[in-house]
Design an enzyme around this catalytic site. Structure first.
Site, PDB file in Angstrom:
ATOM      1  CD  GLN A  69      -2.192   5.805  -3.804  1.00 62.76           C
ATOM      2  OE1 GLN A  69      -2.939   6.947  -4.316  1.00 62.76           O
ATOM      3  NE2 GLN A  69      -2.327   5.915  -2.560  1.00 62.76           N
ATOM      4  NE  ARG A  88      -3.908  -1.541  -0.136  1.00 59.78           N
ATOM      5  CZ  ARG A  88      -4.860  -2.246   0.127  1.00 59.78           C
ATOM      6  NH1 ARG A  88      -5.148  -1.022   1.407  1.00 59.78           N
ATOM      7  NH2 ARG A  88      -6.126  -1.878  -0.144  1.00 59.78           N
ATOM      8  CG  ASP A 131      -4.487  -1.274  -3.637  1.00 59.40           C
ATOM      9  OD1 ASP A 131      -4.981  -2.566  -3.980  1.00 59.40           O
ATOM     10  OD2 ASP A 131      -4.339  -0.830  -2.640  1.00 59.40           O
ATOM     11  CB  SER A 163      -7.421   0.058  -4.349  1.00 58.90           C
ATOM     12  OG  SER A 163      -6.775  -0.044  -3.144  1.00 58.90           O
ATOM     13  CE1 TYR A 221      -4.682  -4.243   2.949  1.00 57.81           C
ATOM     14  CE2 TYR A 221      -2.328  -4.262   3.602  1.00 57.81           C
ATOM     15  CZ  TYR A 221      -3.841  -4.673   2.483  1.00 57.81           C
ATOM     16  OH  TYR A 221      -3.849  -4.708   1.338  1.00 57.81           O
TER      17      TYR A 221
HETATM   18  P1  NAD Z   1      -9.491  -4.029   4.705  1.00 59.11           P
HETATM   19  O1  NAD Z   1     -10.182  -4.446   3.600  1.00 59.11           O
HETATM   20  O2  NAD Z   1      -8.287  -5.186   4.939  1.00 59.11           O
HETATM   21  O3  NAD Z   1     -10.325  -3.680   5.981  1.00 59.11           O
HETATM   22  C1  NAD Z   1     -11.673  -3.283   5.518  1.00 59.11           C
HETATM   23  C2  NAD Z   1     -11.280  -2.070   6.522  1.00 59.11           C
HETATM   24  O4  NAD Z   1     -12.213  -3.129   8.278  1.00 59.11           O
HETATM   25  C3  NAD Z   1     -10.207  -1.244   7.468  1.00 59.11           C
HETATM   26  O5  NAD Z   1     -10.162  -0.183   7.573  1.00 59.11           O
HETATM   27  C4  NAD Z   1     -10.044  -1.948   8.937  1.00 59.11           C
HETATM   28  O6  NAD Z   1      -9.539  -1.609   9.610  1.00 59.11           O
HETATM   29  C5  NAD Z   1     -11.628  -2.548   9.307  1.00 59.11           C
HETATM   30  N1  NAD Z   1     -11.423  -3.252  10.545  1.00 59.11           N
HETATM   31  C6  NAD Z   1     -10.890  -4.224  10.897  1.00 59.11           C
HETATM   32  N2  NAD Z   1     -10.818  -5.064  11.677  1.00 59.11           N
HETATM   33  C7  NAD Z   1     -12.278  -4.457  12.355  1.00 59.11           C
HETATM   34  C8  NAD Z   1     -12.784  -5.096  13.695  1.00 59.11           C
HETATM   35  N3  NAD Z   1     -13.060  -5.280  14.351  1.00 59.11           N
HETATM   36  N4  NAD Z   1     -13.738  -3.912  13.598  1.00 59.11           N
HETATM   37  C9  NAD Z   1     -13.848  -2.785  12.880  1.00 59.11           C
HETATM   38  N5  NAD Z   1     -13.002  -2.343  11.526  1.00 59.11           N
HETATM   39  C10 NAD Z   1     -12.317  -3.468  11.047  1.00 59.11           C
HETATM   40  O7  NAD Z   1      -9.027  -3.050   4.129  1.00 59.11           O
HETATM   41  P2  NAD Z   1      -8.404  -1.582   3.239  1.00 59.11           P
HETATM   42  O8  NAD Z   1     -10.339  -1.026   2.889  1.00 59.11           O
HETATM   43  O9  NAD Z   1      -7.891  -2.727   1.756  1.00 59.11           O
HETATM   44  O10 NAD Z   1      -8.209  -0.532   3.171  1.00 59.11           O
HETATM   45  C11 NAD Z   1      -7.333  -0.597   4.522  1.00 59.11           C
HETATM   46  C12 NAD Z   1      -5.902   1.030   4.960  1.00 59.11           C
HETATM   47  O11 NAD Z   1      -5.572   0.125   3.577  1.00 59.11           O
HETATM   48  C13 NAD Z   1      -6.906   1.822   4.695  1.00 59.11           C
HETATM   49  O12 NAD Z   1      -6.946   3.428   5.405  1.00 59.11           O
HETATM   50  C14 NAD Z   1      -7.170   2.416   3.224  1.00 59.11           C
HETATM   51  O13 NAD Z   1      -7.496   4.063   3.365  1.00 59.11           O
HETATM   52  C15 NAD Z   1      -5.062   2.768   2.679  1.00 59.11           C
HETATM   53  N6  NAD Z   1      -5.021   2.107   1.320  1.00 59.11           N
HETATM   54  C16 NAD Z   1      -3.498   2.536   0.508  1.00 59.11           C
HETATM   55  C17 NAD Z   1      -3.524   2.875  -0.131  1.00 59.11           C
HETATM   56  C18 NAD Z   1      -2.243   2.680  -1.398  1.00 59.11           C
HETATM   57  O14 NAD Z   1      -1.832   4.288   0.068  1.00 59.11           O
HETATM   58  N7  NAD Z   1      -1.326   2.455  -2.105  1.00 59.11           N
HETATM   59  C19 NAD Z   1      -4.272   1.371  -0.887  1.00 59.11           C
HETATM   60  C20 NAD Z   1      -5.710   0.848  -0.735  1.00 59.11           C
HETATM   61  C21 NAD Z   1      -5.653   1.082   1.149  1.00 59.11           C
END
Ligand code: NAD
Length: 378
Positions: A127, A122, A130, A133, A230
């Site tokens: 991006q 990430r 990804d 995403s 994550y």
């Molecule tokens: P994910 O699909 O792994 O999880 C989804 C969400 O569930 C996450 O926000 C996580 O914090 C939440 N979660 C996990 N356990 C939980 C619990 N017990 N109760 C409530 N919520 C819980 O995560 P994702 O959607 O792939 O993204 C995670 C992070 O990565 C985000 O902040 C996103 O903005 C970031 N991200 C960054 C990039 C990048 O910079 N290239 C790309 C994609 C996502």
């Protein structure tokens, strides 16, 4: 070099790993692209469009794979197909490495260099590659539409001469990529939205979309995010506090959209049977985590179940319900991943020191090379 695109064979798969647009760009890079006939049919991308983009059409998967140096796939190929992949070829797709140890060993044994796109670091540079995403964003959107469809009431407030309809109350569990899109979609439809997450950074993002953040414990949450962005598994005390808060909030909701995931682990259970039964009949839960065990203890992967009038949707492959967009974005992710490693003459020139390559490579030259998998398959 020859690049092959196959028709996906899994029962719930509608997507394809290339689009006519991405094929055009792959051909411009100097690649000879072979597409199995019918590969894009479920995503409404025709053989004719692929041919016009410069691909050669192959009648069978075996013919598409014959002599292929690179294979783009959505899901991991079955063992039946692996035998048609030539040693030394590069396989790129969502290979589910943590669910398919045997597959990884088989790639190494056949000397296939395999890259799992789900393991993309990430980082800003990655991006555009990804896949989690690009697919989660669509899943979050579609989850809200699936909920609307099953929900027995309207989403927005409606003031009519016959009376006023109250807006739906939607709670989103997990405010990552899918959750944030679910919040935005539910808001656009006029619902009152709340959301919860374990990462503190999510609070501001939820609020910026007009949602109310349900906060469990700001101190514990400050440390809940890994360097990779994550969530971590939380302490038992945190889980207890979170359960009380979710129970209180959920009883007043009409729709819950569950998106919470922890990489490499079963999904956290956030909604218990008691909580489901506290929701009024006609309510809906959409559990995007159903295939990873579910955020709701009663969800069943691939099904919509009814518990006392509450519908719990656990459909598999939610992005696949938007097959055209999901395929187009996925195809662009793969193109963006491969392009920097193709030389001026269309030759493969992988930079094995690149952080993105190190993060996604499962196997190289007959060995398992991914740090998180080496010990397990040894
Ligand atoms: P994910 O699909 O792994 O999880 C989804 C969400 O569930 C996450 O926000 C996580 O914090 C939440 N979660 C996990 N356990 C939980 C619990 N017990 N109760 C409530 N919520 C819980 O995560 P994702 O959607 O792939 O993204 C995670 C992070 O990565 C985000 O902040 C996103 O903005 C970031 N991200 C960054 C990039 C990048 O910079 N290239 C790309 C994609 C996502």
């Amino acid at each position: 070099m020859k690049l092959a695109i196959l028709r996906e064979h899994q029962a719930h798969e509608t997507r394809v790993a290339a689009s006519p647009e991405s094929v055009k760009k792959l051909v411009a890079l100097g690649l000879d692209v072979s597409v199995e006939r019918g590969a894009g049919a479920k995503a409404f991308m025709t053989d004719m469009q692929f041919a016009q983009a410069g691909a050669r059409l192959a009648d069978t998967a075996q013919a598409a794979l014959d002599g292929a140096d690179i294979i783009f796939t959505v899901n991991r190929p079955s063992a039946d197909y692996l035998v048609f992949i030539k040693p030394g070829a590069t396989l790129i797709g969502m290979l589910s490495p943590y669910q398919d140890r045997a597959g990884i060993v088989a790639y190494a044994a056949r000397n296939i260099d395999a890259f799992a796109m789900e393991l993309m670091p990430r980082i800003t540079r990655a991006q555009s590659m990804d896949v989690l995403s690009s697919q989660s964003n669509l899943a979050g959107y579609r989850a809200v539409l699936e909920a609307c469809y099953v929900y027995s009431r309207a989403m927005p407030m409606m003031m009519t001469p016959g009376g006023t309809i109250a807006p739906a109350r939607v709670m989103v569990m997990g405010a990552g990529v899918a959750g944030l899109q679910a919040i935005a979609t539910a808001r656009r439809l006029g619902a009152i939205v709340s959301a919860t997450d374990v990462r503190l950074a999510a609070k501001e993002q939820v609020e910026s979309l007009g949602g109310k953040f349900v906060m469990t414990d700001s101190k514990a949450m400050a440390d809940a995010e890994t360097a990779g962005g994550y969530a971590r598994e939380m302490s038992e005390e945190f889980k207890r506090k979170q359960a009380v808060l979710i129970a209180e909030t959920l009883a007043k909701q009409d729709i819950a959209i569950c998106t919470a995931l922890i990489p490499g682990r079963p999904a956290p259970v956030l909604i218990t049977e008691e909580m489901v039964r506290s929701m009024r009949p006609g309510s809906v839960i959409v559990d995007l985590a159903a295939e990873q065990g579910g955020n709701c203890s009663l969800s069943k992967a691939g099904e919509c179940v009814d518990i006392g009038g509450v519908s719990i949707i656990g459909y598999r492959n939610m992005p696949g319900r938007l097959a055209s967009d999901a395929s187009s974005l996925y195809a662009r992710n793969l193109l963006n991943f491969l392009s920097p490693h193709i030389g001026a003459q269309g030759e493969m020139n992988i930079d094995w020191q690149d952080e993105i390559i190190i993060g996604t490579a499962l196997t190289r030259d007959g060995k398992v090379v991914h740090a998180s998998l080496q010990a397990e398959v040894a």
